[in-house]
Design an enzyme around this catalytic site. Structure first.
Site, short mmCIF file in Angstrom:
data_model
loop_
_atom_site.label_atom_id
_atom_site.label_comp_id
_atom_site.label_asym_id
_atom_site.label_seq_id
_atom_site.Cartn_x
_atom_site.Cartn_y
_atom_site.Cartn_z
N ASP A 5 -6.64 46.17 -36.43
CA ASP A 5 -5.42 46.91 -36.11
C ASP A 5 -5.72 48.39 -36.20
O ASP A 5 -6.36 48.85 -37.13
CB ASP A 5 -4.31 46.55 -37.12
CG ASP A 5 -3.03 47.31 -36.83
OD1 ASP A 5 -2.44 47.06 -35.78
OD2 ASP A 5 -2.63 48.14 -37.66
N GLU A 35 -5.76 45.19 -30.36
CA GLU A 35 -4.48 45.30 -29.66
C GLU A 35 -4.74 45.75 -28.24
O GLU A 35 -5.56 46.62 -28.02
CB GLU A 35 -3.60 46.37 -30.30
CG GLU A 35 -3.38 46.23 -31.75
CD GLU A 35 -3.12 47.59 -32.36
OE1 GLU A 35 -1.97 48.07 -32.25
OE2 GLU A 35 -4.05 48.19 -32.91
N CYS A 64 6.40 38.98 -48.05
CA CYS A 64 7.13 37.88 -47.42
C CYS A 64 7.66 36.92 -48.48
O CYS A 64 7.08 36.81 -49.57
CB CYS A 64 6.22 37.15 -46.45
SG CYS A 64 7.03 35.79 -45.60
N ASP A 90 -1.11 47.05 -42.41
CA ASP A 90 -2.01 47.05 -41.25
C ASP A 90 -2.96 45.85 -41.28
O ASP A 90 -3.35 45.33 -40.23
CB ASP A 90 -2.81 48.36 -41.20
CG ASP A 90 -1.89 49.56 -40.97
OD1 ASP A 90 -0.80 49.36 -40.38
OD2 ASP A 90 -2.26 50.67 -41.39
ZN LIG Z 1 5.25 34.56 -44.99
#
Ligand SMILES: [Zn+2]
Length: 379
Positions: free
Chosen positions: A192, A276, A346, A355
């Site tokens: 990235d 990317e 998360c 990143d």
């Molecule tokens: Zn997750």
């Protein structure tokens, strides 16, 4: 596969003057050809083609052996083609309803290069002492800093001689045979192009600007401040301007050197590199990317990486980057965060540098979910 090799030229004072003369002549022709097109249109609404211009300037060249005649015929053709391209681009954009700038007359500082076809007025030679020389018509044999040899099997196609500040360089456009790509990548990585780090790898590794480059950048900023404090047009201002230009050149050289080393290292370490797919148009629409990531150096990263991968049989895959920073690379859930949030957190428990998370998503997009991510960096 086309590659460009750049070399520094060491000129004598006489050669310096001769090259300057060629450059000056070329610029005159370019501007004269531009004026010809403009006048034909303004007075008769008639457009002039490349073929017509070549016929005209070829005759001029024959009739004036002392002036225009010093330019090589192919150089002259390349020059007229360059102008033709500028006009085609202008018309193309105009038809699309954009507001393109009309092709410009070139001032002394805006015309810096001459193009040759290798073997026609310009040729790389080795003298009896084994030194590498560049023969240039009407200039002579110019010494080349031959820091790396042209690879075996390469054919030199185009030659561009250019001046950067007070130094001369030559770029050789080489055609190389393509290497056979291997089927199964031995090792793969996603990269990235970061906002704070230069690069983030899916392995968790972060690549920063090297310290010497940061020092040069700081010096450049000081020089720019110094210039802006001086009265425009004054002697001191000009002097400071030269310093700024020199430092710019130095930073550009250091950057190129850095990216050359970094891309060589990556290509030697990995068999598949996913990056990317950012097109210029996409990036310039995003002010944040435009500022840091969309630095010209990153364009350099990609082109160098692709060049090197081509000759090392490493695959570079460009994937759609849409949403790679928002998605969780552990469970695939979307975790919204704006640019100031540096860490991806998360609900599945994955906490990762933002990143690096994006880099892992980039790799996964190429491979399909759940593959090849053995080494997870938990933070
Ligand atoms: Zn997750």
């Amino acid at each position: 596969m086309i590659r460009t090799y750049n070399y520094r030229l060491f000129t004598s004072a006489a050669q310096d003057a001769a090259l300057d003369r060629l450059l000056w002549r070329s610029r005159n022709v370019y501007n004269a050809a531009l004026a010809q097109r403009r006048d034909a249109w303004e007075s008769e609404k008639r457009s002039v083609t490349y073929t017509q211009q070549w016929a005209h300037f070829r005759d001029e060249r024959r009739a004036n052996s002392e002036t225009l005649g010093i330019l090589n015929a192919t150089c002259l053709q390349q020059l007229l083609r360059r102008l033709d391209k500028a006009f085609s681009a202008f018309y193309r954009r105009y038809k699309k309803g954009e507001m393109p700038g009309y092709p410009r007359f070139k001032g002394r500082n805006r015309f810096k290069s001459i193009e040759y076809r290798h073997g026609d007025g310009c040729k790389l030679r080795f003298d009896s002492a084994g030194r590498t020389m560049l023969y240039v018509q009407n200039v002579g044999e110019v010494k080349v800093k031959y820091h790396r040899p042209v690879p075996d099997g390469a054919v030199v196609k185009h030659v561009v001689i250019k001046r950067v500040l007070d130094k001369w360089y030559v770029s050789l456009m080489l055609e190389l045979p393509d290497a056979e790509p291997v089927d199964v990548p031995t090792d793969c990585v996603g990269i990235d192009v970061g906002l704070t780090s230069l690069l983030a790898l899916s392995t968790g590794e972060l690549v920063e600007n090297p310290r010497w480059l940061q020092r040069s950048l700081a010096k450049l900023r000081r020089a720019q401040r110094c210039m802006s404090r001086r009265r425009k047009g004054s002697g001191g201002w000009k002097k400071a301007g030269y310093q700024v230009a020199k430092l710019h050149q130095r930073v550009a050289n250091q950057r190129r050197d850095f990216w050359h080393k970094k891309t060589t290292e990556l290509v030697s370490r990995y068999g598949l590199i996913a990056i990317e797919d950012l097109t210029l148009a996409f990036m310039t629409q995003h002010p944040h990317l435009a500022k840091s990531a969309h630095d010209a150096a990153l364009g350099m990263f990609r082109s160098l990486l692709e060049q090197k991968a081509g000759s090392a049989a490493v695959r570079v895959a460009a994937v759609n980057p849409w949403g790679t920073s928002q998605e969780c690379s552990g469970c695939g859930a979307v975790v919204k965060k704006d640019l100031s949030v540096r860490v991806h957190r998360c609900s599945c428990g994955l906490v990762l540098n933002r990143d690096v998370n994006a880099a892992r998503n980039i790799l996964q997009r190429e491979l399909g979910h759940g593959l090849c991510l053995g080494a997870i960096t938990w933070q």
